[in-house]
Design a protein around this motif. Structure first.
Motif, PDB file in Angstrom:
ATOM      1  N   CYS A  36      33.061  44.556  46.056  1.00 52.82           N
ATOM      2  CA  CYS A  36      33.865  44.157  44.906  1.00 52.82           C
ATOM      3  C   CYS A  36      32.943  43.918  43.711  1.00 52.82           C
ATOM      4  O   CYS A  36      31.880  43.310  43.852  1.00 52.82           O
ATOM      5  CB  CYS A  36      34.653  42.890  45.223  1.00 52.82           C
ATOM      6  N   CYS A  66      39.659  45.101  47.026  1.00 57.16           N
ATOM      7  CA  CYS A  66      39.440  43.931  46.176  1.00 57.16           C
ATOM      8  C   CYS A  66      40.725  43.632  45.417  1.00 57.16           C
ATOM      9  O   CYS A  66      41.331  44.536  44.853  1.00 57.16           O
ATOM     10  CB  CYS A  66      38.332  44.215  45.168  1.00 57.16           C
ATOM     11  N   ALA A  67      41.106  42.370  45.369  1.00 53.44           N
ATOM     12  CA  ALA A  67      42.364  41.990  44.732  1.00 53.44           C
ATOM     13  C   ALA A  67      42.348  42.198  43.218  1.00 53.44           C
ATOM     14  O   ALA A  67      43.237  42.833  42.670  1.00 53.44           O
ATOM     15  CB  ALA A  67      42.693  40.543  45.059  1.00 53.44           C
ATOM     16  N   ASP A  68      41.371  41.669  42.533  1.00 51.07           N
ATOM     17  CA  ASP A  68      41.379  41.692  41.068  1.00 51.07           C
ATOM     18  C   ASP A  68      40.125  42.319  40.472  1.00 51.07           C
ATOM     19  O   ASP A  68      39.709  41.957  39.371  1.00 51.07           O
ATOM     20  CB  ASP A  68      41.538  40.277  40.518  1.00 51.07           C
ATOM     21  N   SER A  69      39.518  43.235  41.184  1.00 51.25           N
ATOM     22  CA  SER A  69      38.311  43.877  40.673  1.00 51.25           C
ATOM     23  C   SER A  69      38.252  45.302  41.193  1.00 51.25           C
ATOM     24  O   SER A  69      39.202  45.783  41.799  1.00 51.25           O
ATOM     25  CB  SER A  69      37.058  43.091  41.088  1.00 51.25           C
TER      26      SER A  69
END
Length: 145
Positions: free
Chosen positions: A135, A112-115
């Protein structure tokens, strides 16, 4: 005992959860980070650490901005996943973030990019990372509901 949630980086964390109905003595357990083809010890849980049923234990990166009472601080949570091993070295649970990660259980979880990556609220475990982890809004030390 399950690897319940993970986020990578110096502000990341590994969350373990006691999914059993009794206290779990996790003293001497290691959390290994998978970087390349060989896992390395990220942290060793102090002797005498007992985790009550339903409770969490955190290993956090040095830039982690939350609280981790009784947890362990490491420089960074890096690599392509983690393995929890008991004090005898037996594999207890793991999550891998790539098909080549030695930490994966069956299919790897999708990063997950931002989580964070976490299990569902009851911490279901099918031993297939792509089915078990999704995510999530990071919730270290709390339920993933």
């Amino acid at each position: 005992m399950k690897v319940n949630e993970i986020a990578l980086g110096s502000s990341g964390f590994v969350e373990l959860r006691n999914t059993g109905s009794t206290g779990a003595d996790v003293g001497g357990w290691t959390i290994q980070a998978c970087a390349g083809s060989t896992p390395r010890i990220l942290a060793t849980i102090p002797a005498g650490t007992v985790l009550p049923p339903g409770e969490y234990f955190l290993i956090v990166g040095s830039a982690f901005s939350g609280t981790a009472p009784g947890g362990i601080v490491v420089e960074t949570v890096d690599g392509s996943g983690v393995i929890a091993r008991n004090r005898h070295g037996a594999h207890i649970d793991s999550v891998g973030l790539s098909s080549s990660s030695p930490c994966r259980e069956a299919g790897s979880a999708t990063p997950c990019a931002d989580s964070s990556l976490g299990r569902d609220g009851p911490s279901h475990d099918t031993d297939h990372n792509s089915a078990d982890f999704t995510c999530r809004i990071p919730s270290p030390g709390e339920s993933n509901d």
